[in-house]
Design a protein around this motif. Structure first.
Motif, PDB file in Angstrom:
ATOM      1  N   THR A 216       6.869   3.159  -3.186  1.00 10.17           N
ATOM      2  CA  THR A 216       7.777   2.849  -4.367  1.00 10.17           C
ATOM      3  C   THR A 216       8.711   4.414  -4.531  1.00 10.17           C
ATOM      4  O   THR A 216       8.438   5.266  -4.060  1.00 10.17           O
ATOM      5  CB  THR A 216       7.062   2.799  -5.635  1.00 10.17           C
ATOM      6  N   ALA A 217       9.731   3.957  -5.058  1.00 11.47           N
ATOM      7  CA  ALA A 217      11.044   5.015  -5.144  1.00 11.47           C
ATOM      8  C   ALA A 217      11.933   4.617  -6.447  1.00 11.47           C
ATOM      9  O   ALA A 217      12.167   3.769  -6.677  1.00 11.47           O
ATOM     10  CB  ALA A 217      11.722   5.050  -3.789  1.00 11.47           C
ATOM     11  N   GLN A 218      12.522   5.826  -6.718  1.00 11.58           N
ATOM     12  CA  GLN A 218      13.630   5.783  -7.584  1.00 11.58           C
ATOM     13  C   GLN A 218      14.688   5.627  -6.961  1.00 11.58           C
ATOM     14  O   GLN A 218      14.993   6.188  -5.955  1.00 11.58           O
ATOM     15  CB  GLN A 218      13.679   7.122  -8.724  1.00 11.58           C
ATOM     16  N   GLU A 219      15.549   4.789  -7.720  1.00 14.62           N
ATOM     17  CA  GLU A 219      17.208   4.693  -7.099  1.00 14.62           C
ATOM     18  C   GLU A 219      17.797   6.314  -6.941  1.00 14.62           C
ATOM     19  O   GLU A 219      17.598   7.127  -7.639  1.00 14.62           O
ATOM     20  CB  GLU A 219      17.929   4.382  -8.311  1.00 14.62           C
TER      21      GLU A 219
ATOM     22  N   GLY B 152       4.387  -4.281   8.386  1.00 17.44           N
ATOM     23  CA  GLY B 152       5.406  -4.387   7.301  1.00 17.44           C
ATOM     24  C   GLY B 152       5.133  -3.197   6.414  1.00 17.44           C
ATOM     25  O   GLY B 152       4.085  -2.807   6.210  1.00 17.44           O
ATOM     26  N   THR B 153       6.002  -2.642   5.806  1.00 20.32           N
ATOM     27  CA  THR B 153       6.072  -1.732   4.553  1.00 20.32           C
ATOM     28  C   THR B 153       6.704  -2.215   3.485  1.00 20.32           C
ATOM     29  O   THR B 153       8.169  -2.665   3.526  1.00 20.32           O
ATOM     30  CB  THR B 153       6.897  -0.442   4.933  1.00 20.32           C
ATOM     31  N   ARG B 154       6.117  -2.479   2.397  1.00 21.25           N
ATOM     32  CA  ARG B 154       6.529  -3.078   1.099  1.00 21.25           C
ATOM     33  C   ARG B 154       7.301  -1.888   0.347  1.00 21.25           C
ATOM     34  O   ARG B 154       6.678  -0.969  -0.120  1.00 21.25           O
ATOM     35  CB  ARG B 154       5.644  -3.845   0.357  1.00 21.25           C
ATOM     36  N   LEU B 155       8.631  -1.862   0.210  1.00 25.92           N
ATOM     37  CA  LEU B 155       9.309  -0.774  -0.440  1.00 25.92           C
ATOM     38  C   LEU B 155       9.824  -1.781  -2.022  1.00 25.92           C
ATOM     39  O   LEU B 155      10.449  -2.547  -2.007  1.00 25.92           O
ATOM     40  CB  LEU B 155      10.490  -0.546   0.218  1.00 25.92           C
ATOM     41  N   GLN B 156       9.691  -0.818  -2.860  1.00 22.31           N
ATOM     42  CA  GLN B 156      10.401  -1.269  -4.249  1.00 22.31           C
ATOM     43  C   GLN B 156      10.882   0.003  -4.659  1.00 22.31           C
ATOM     44  O   GLN B 156      10.399   1.055  -4.816  1.00 22.31           O
ATOM     45  CB  GLN B 156       8.903  -1.440  -5.243  1.00 22.31           C
ATOM     46  N   VAL B 157      12.214  -0.395  -5.130  1.00 20.51           N
ATOM     47  CA  VAL B 157      13.051   0.822  -5.493  1.00 20.51           C
ATOM     48  C   VAL B 157      13.401   0.557  -7.086  1.00 20.51           C
ATOM     49  O   VAL B 157      13.907  -0.599  -7.424  1.00 20.51           O
ATOM     50  CB  VAL B 157      14.395   0.908  -4.788  1.00 20.51           C
ATOM     51  N   PHE B 158      13.113   1.379  -7.829  1.00 16.00           N
ATOM     52  CA  PHE B 158      13.186   1.182  -9.415  1.00 16.00           C
ATOM     53  C   PHE B 158      14.466   1.962  -9.969  1.00 16.00           C
ATOM     54  O   PHE B 158      14.930   2.963  -9.440  1.00 16.00           O
ATOM     55  CB  PHE B 158      11.894   1.533 -10.033  1.00 16.00           C
ATOM     56  N   PRO B 159      15.126   1.352 -10.846  1.00 17.76           N
ATOM     57  CA  PRO B 159      16.469   1.869 -11.522  1.00 17.76           C
ATOM     58  C   PRO B 159      15.957   3.143 -12.133  1.00 17.76           C
ATOM     59  O   PRO B 159      14.938   3.307 -12.598  1.00 17.76           O
ATOM     60  CB  PRO B 159      17.050   0.857 -12.280  1.00 17.76           C
TER      61      PRO B 159
END
Lengths: 113, 106
Positions: free
Chosen positions: B12-15, B99-106
């Motif tokens: 998970t990452a921030q925009e 796979g790598t599941r990526l979620q980028v949050f605003p």
């Protein structure tokens, strides 16, 4: 932009029924691939065609699965009879030839009940 | 042991953050692919590389053949980058990582 077409997009079938998937590759692509992707895993090659010939079907469960590409263009993948464990995404891809970049279709999501 | 290993499995990452996804493999290959898969299943090929580095927009892919390792970098990540990123290697047919599941949050 040319795309790989697949149909249907979704299929629900009962155990022991027959089911078929269709794939139309990008025009001019000699190599066609069918993959199966179980939820949470990477795709696994089921069968690879070079024109109308099968070049790799080592992972295809041949007792129930069959695939054909009669005129070297579009292809059909069949399962008969379907089993619960066949529930997965079935992906078709094509490439100009074996070592070229593969282009994937949208997939058919199969649910066997 | 899988022939293709990816890390991390989830990210998970921030925009705006810089993101790195790693891929290690254990077989001899002619090429390595990075693929993107969105919810709903469609897969898009991002890169196919056999040496060095490739760049496309905010995406950069590198490969070290001697170390059997590749990285995918995303600069200035955006919520639309949220997807599963899959590494696949080609000895004679594609072998895929999980796979790598990526979620980028605003």
């Amino acid at each position: 932009e040319a795309e790989v077409a697949q149909s249907p997009r979704y299929k629900i079938t009962e155990k022991s029924q027959a089911v078929a998937f269709w794939c139309d590759p990008i025009s001019g692509h000699a190599t066609l691939y069918w993959y199966r992707q179980i939820l949470g895993q990477g795709p696994e090659l089921l069968v690879q065609f070079q024109d109308e010939s099968v070049v790799d079907d080592s992972q295809l469960p041949k007792d129930r699965f069959s695939a054909e590409r009669l005129k070297g263009v579009d292809s059909t993948l069949k399962i008969q009879p379907a089993e619960l464990g066949d529930s997965a995404m079935y992906l078709c891809a094509s490439s100009l030839s074996r070592d070229y970049e593969q282009y994937f279709g949208p997939g058919t999501r199969l649910t066997v009940t | 042991k899988n022939e293709v290993e990816q890390s991390p499995q989830n990210l998970t990452a921030q925009e705006g953050e810089f993101i790195t996804i790693n891929c290690s493999y254990s077989v001899g290959i002619s090429a390595l692919h990075w693929l993107q898969q969105h919810p709903g299943g469609g897969i898009v090929s991002l890169f196919m590389l056999s040496s060095g580095k490739k760049k496309h927009g905010r995406l950069i892919a590198t490969i070290n053949i001697q170390e059997k390792h590749s990285s995918l970098h995303i600069t200035a990540s955006h919520p639309r980058d949220s997807a599963v990123y899959i590494c696949a290697v080609n000895p004679d047919k594609l072998i895929f990582g999980t796979g790598t599941r990526l979620q980028v949050f605003p």
